[in-house]
Scaffold this active site. Structure first.
Site, PDB file in Angstrom:
ATOM      1  N   GLN A  11       6.919   1.612  -1.699  1.00  0.00           N
ATOM      2  CA  GLN A  11       6.979   0.183  -1.981  1.00  0.00           C
ATOM      3  C   GLN A  11       6.423  -0.117  -3.372  1.00  0.00           C
ATOM      4  OE1 GLN A  11       4.804  -1.277   1.498  1.00  0.00           O
ATOM      5  NE2 GLN A  11       6.708  -2.092   2.315  1.00  0.00           N
ATOM      6  N   ILE A  12       5.315   0.528  -3.707  1.00  0.00           N
ATOM      7  CA  ILE A  12       4.734   0.350  -5.045  1.00  0.00           C
ATOM      8  C   ILE A  12       5.736   0.791  -6.108  1.00  0.00           C
ATOM      9  CG2 ILE A  12       2.917   1.146  -6.612  1.00  0.00           C
ATOM     10  CD1 ILE A  12       1.085   1.395  -4.180  1.00  0.00           C
ATOM     11  N   LYS A  67       0.799  -1.225   0.000  1.00  0.00           N
ATOM     12  CA  LYS A  67       0.000   0.000   0.000  1.00  0.00           C
ATOM     13  C   LYS A  67       0.832   1.276   0.000  1.00  0.00           C
ATOM     14  CE  LYS A  67      -3.925  -2.193   2.314  1.00  0.00           C
ATOM     15  NZ  LYS A  67      -4.824  -2.186   3.500  1.00  0.00           N
ATOM     16  N   GLU A  68       2.053   1.197   0.513  1.00  0.00           N
ATOM     17  CA  GLU A  68       2.876   2.399   0.587  1.00  0.00           C
ATOM     18  C   GLU A  68       3.396   2.791  -0.795  1.00  0.00           C
ATOM     19  OE1 GLU A  68       5.978   2.259   3.444  1.00  0.00           O
ATOM     20  OE2 GLU A  68       4.689   1.574   5.078  1.00  0.00           O
ATOM     21  N   ALA A  69       3.399   4.092  -1.053  1.00  0.00           N
ATOM     22  CA  ALA A  69       3.800   4.611  -2.365  1.00  0.00           C
ATOM     23  C   ALA A  69       5.232   4.215  -2.719  1.00  0.00           C
ATOM     24  CB  ALA A  69       3.648   6.126  -2.405  1.00  0.00           C
TER      25      ALA A  69
END
Length: 240
Positions: A52-53, A48-50
């Site tokens: 990580q994406i 969900k974290e930007a």
């Protein structure tokens, strides 16, 4: 299922090695980027974290670019790929995700048209444009069918055509042992025809689910047990 995406998105060497090995199992060379992205995002749950994406998509984009270039080279068409740099693949992948949200968000009243999508991607290909025929294909594919990430990897949610193709190509590459799916010589009639045509793909899917996702164990074990009974009925030595 979600834990895989969380692990892939971590800024750790082990995570980078794991996702690099994971993307290498896909056969994306001949596919447009939205087809590759569809299969990729159906295989696990994005974190969900930007940040990580961003890490996950960057690895995807670089892998897709490499496979696309290698495919063109192998086909004797070196330099004919539609992407000029891995960064172009990365930017286009993000653009596809935004398009997917735009086309299938029920709260939006005004949606992008193909001309808007092409305009958004102007100059992202090392100062050049992505060929319009490619962008038109991508747009129509997303417009017709949303890229959906299943909440789990369970067979209860079904197997999409994209995931099915991934399962089969894993089998063809020898990533899975499919000896149980080989029909014995003494199998007759419809049962033999069934096993010859579908035994191996069915076993491939069931074994993959059993190995990859604990949530699918009930479905996979029941399926493998039924397949095993069919082989025993026809005295197949591989069933032992």
């Amino acid at each position: 299922y979600a834990a895989v995406g969380e692990f892939f998105g971590q800024p750790k060497e082990d995570s980078e090695k794991a996702i690099a090995a994971f993307v290498d199992t896909f056969d994306w060379g001949a596919s447009d980027i939205e087809q590759a992205l569809r299969g990729f995002l159906e295989a696990f749950l994005l974190p969900k974290e930007a940040q990580q994406i961003d890490r996950v998509l960057k690895i995807f984009a670089h892998a897709y670019y490499r496979k696309h270039v290698d495919h063109c080279r192998t086909a004797g068409k070196e330099g004919s790929g539609y992407l000029r740099h891995p960064d172009a693949a990365y930017t286009l992948a993000f653009s596809v995700i935004l398009l997917n949200s735009d086309q299938h968000n029920p709260k939006l009243k005004k949606r992008m048209e193909v001309k808007d999508f092409i305009s958004n991607n102007r100059g992202i290909n090392e100062g050049e444009n992505i060929p319009e025929d490619v962008q038109n294909r991508i747009f129509e594919s997303i417009r017709r069918k949303e890229i959906k990430t299943p909440s789990t990897g369970s067979l209860v949610e079904g197997i999409s055509p994209t995931r099915w193709q991934d399962f089969l190509q894993l089998s063809r590459k020898g990533w899975r042992d499919n000896s149980l799916g080989v029909a014995p010589l003494n199998m007759q009639g419809q049962a033999r025809a069934f096993m010859e045509r579908l035994g191996q793909p069915i076993r491939t899917v069931l074994e993959f689910s059993l190995a990859a996702d604990s949530g699918a164990h009930g479905d996979a074990l029941s399926g493998l047990e039924s397949l095993h009974k069919v082989m025993l009925k026809y005295q197949c030595p591989e069933a032992d």
